[in-house]
Design an enzyme around this catalytic site. Structure first.
Site, PDB file in Angstrom:
ATOM      1  N   TYR A  27      -7.572 -16.922   6.182  1.00 52.51           N
ATOM      2  CA  TYR A  27      -6.962 -15.955   5.260  1.00 52.51           C
ATOM      3  C   TYR A  27      -7.380 -16.265   3.825  1.00 52.51           C
ATOM      4  O   TYR A  27      -7.795 -15.384   3.068  1.00 52.51           O
ATOM      5  CB  TYR A  27      -5.436 -16.004   5.396  1.00 52.51           C
ATOM      6  CG  TYR A  27      -4.715 -15.007   4.516  1.00 52.51           C
ATOM      7  CD1 TYR A  27      -4.635 -13.662   4.869  1.00 52.51           C
ATOM      8  CD2 TYR A  27      -4.112 -15.405   3.325  1.00 52.51           C
ATOM      9  CE1 TYR A  27      -3.973 -12.740   4.052  1.00 52.51           C
ATOM     10  CE2 TYR A  27      -3.454 -14.496   2.503  1.00 52.51           C
ATOM     11  CZ  TYR A  27      -3.382 -13.165   2.876  1.00 52.51           C
ATOM     12  OH  TYR A  27      -2.735 -12.260   2.061  1.00 52.51           O
ATOM     13  N   GLY A  34       0.830  -1.222   0.000  1.00 49.39           N
ATOM     14  CA  GLY A  34       0.000   0.000   0.000  1.00 49.39           C
ATOM     15  C   GLY A  34       0.855   1.259   0.000  1.00 49.39           C
ATOM     16  O   GLY A  34       0.595   2.204  -0.760  1.00 49.39           O
ATOM     17  N   SER A  76      -5.224 -12.514  -3.540  1.00 52.14           N
ATOM     18  CA  SER A  76      -3.997 -13.281  -3.348  1.00 52.14           C
ATOM     19  C   SER A  76      -4.122 -14.618  -4.067  1.00 52.14           C
ATOM     20  O   SER A  76      -5.236 -15.135  -4.250  1.00 52.14           O
ATOM     21  CB  SER A  76      -3.804 -13.529  -1.846  1.00 52.14           C
ATOM     22  OG  SER A  76      -2.859 -14.543  -1.631  1.00 52.14           O
TER      23      SER A  76
END
Ligand SMILES: NC(=O)c1ccc[n+]([C@@H]2O[C@H](COP(=O)([O-])OP(=O)(O)OC[C@H]3O[C@@H](n4cnc5c(N)ncnc54)[C@H](OP(=O)(O)O)[C@@H]3O)[C@@H](O)[C@H]2O)c1
Length: 296
Positions: free
Chosen positions: A168, A20, A143
């Protein structure tokens, strides 16, 4: 020389470190106006200073919000709506990995709250600003972890049988389903396009934060084979700014190239079911997504 980005406004969550911050750096160099979001005032200040050192003239400001808390997401959105009237891209990048089951003050599993529900809710809250721009993007960082997994509908937050990796992976699958469903709901003529980004394996500190020694040790070894955040950020920047992909039907991209997401991510029924469930979790009537009525 104009580069098509200067003076455009980009909101980047998780802009205090890793991918980021690197994405914010690339856009700052190109004279874009950046609204960075972070959870720590100190880290936000440090990031703001770092970006100003790259370009003293740049319009950079940071807002503090803990995205694990929906009230904070709403407060953040209200503040952004106060500050700007249009938005050229929302980059949902903030993410977390929590080894143990941790519940947020609102009772959600933390990875589900930060990695998935926060992008869902923040996009809802900022959609009016995105629609007000000539063209706009919603880029959500997913991801490769989204492959080879499925949503566990009976216990979607895995609160009964928590497994950190599975939790996740589910959040990253959910972000691709969200991206596809958002495009379907916006329709083919929308000026807003959503893309999911696979940033590759990146050498960041994500697995080192607030995790036990064993998790830190594993990530510390694994991340060494990763690319730099600066390299990875080029693919995120591309999805936020590249004009030629505005009408692309590709939803999943890695390093500026489209890639097939997992078959589960393309399941329309699952995407619609997830949308309804997410709206319920965020207290939004599913059909009024993107219609923000109050600005208190
Ligand atoms: N690294 C990889 O190999 C990899 C691979 C695939 C996908 N990703 C995804 O890439 C994104 C960026 O991760 P990264 O690797 O760059 O990790 P990172 O350096 O740890 O960056 C994560 C960012 O999210 C912020 N954040 C975490 N929890 C938050 C919360 N509750 N509220 C607000 N902000 C919060 C962090 O703030 P602090 O600075 O305060 O910690 C940080 O700015 C994540 O979505 C991650 O899942 C990473």
């Amino acid at each position: 020389m104009e580069n098509g980005v200067e003076k455009k406004t980009y909101v980047i969550t998780g802009a205090t470190s890793g991918i980021g911050l690197a994405t914010a750096g690339l856009l700052t160099r190109r004279e874009a106006a950046i609204i960075g979001v972070g959870r720590s005032p100190e880290r936000c200040r440090a990031a703001e200073e770092e970006l100003h050192s790259l370009n003293g003239e740049a319009s950079v400001r940071y807002l503090v919000a803990d995205l694990s808390i929906q009230a904070e997401v709403r407060r953040l959105a209200t503040e952004i709506r106060r500050q700007v009237s249009t938005l050229d891209a929302l980059i949902n990048n903030a993410g977390t990995f929590t080894f143990w089951l941790e519940l947020t003050p609102e009772g959600f599993e933390t990875q589900w709250a930060v990695n998935y529900l926060a992008p869902f809710l923040l996009t809802h809250e900022l959609l009016p600003l995105l629609k007000a721009a000539p063209t706009a993007r919603v880029v959500t960082v997913s991801s490769a972890s989204h492959y080879n997994t499925r949503l566990h509908w009976k216990d979607i937050q895995l609160r009964r049988h928590y497994n950190c990796m599975l939790a996740y992976k589910q959040t990253k699958l959910a972000t691709v389903l969200f991206t596809a469903e958002l495009n379907r709901r916006l329709g083919p003529d929308s000026t807003v396009r959503a893309f999911a980004a696979d940033p590759g394996l990146v050498n960041t500190e994500i697995g080192l934060k607030r995790n036990p020694a064993i998790a830190r040790w594993i990530w510390d070894r694994r991340r060494k084979s990763g690319i730099s955040p600066q390299e990875s950020a080029k693919g995120i920047e591309f999805l936020a700014v590249e004009p030629s992909i505005q009408d692309s039907h590709e939803i999943y991209w890695k390093h500026s190239h489209p890639k097939a997401p997992s078959p589960d991510a393309l399941d329309k029924e699952a995407a619609s079911r997830l949308w309804r469930l997410s709206a319920q979790m965020c207290g939004i009537p599913a059909e009024s997504y993107g219609q923000v009525t109050s600005d208190g």
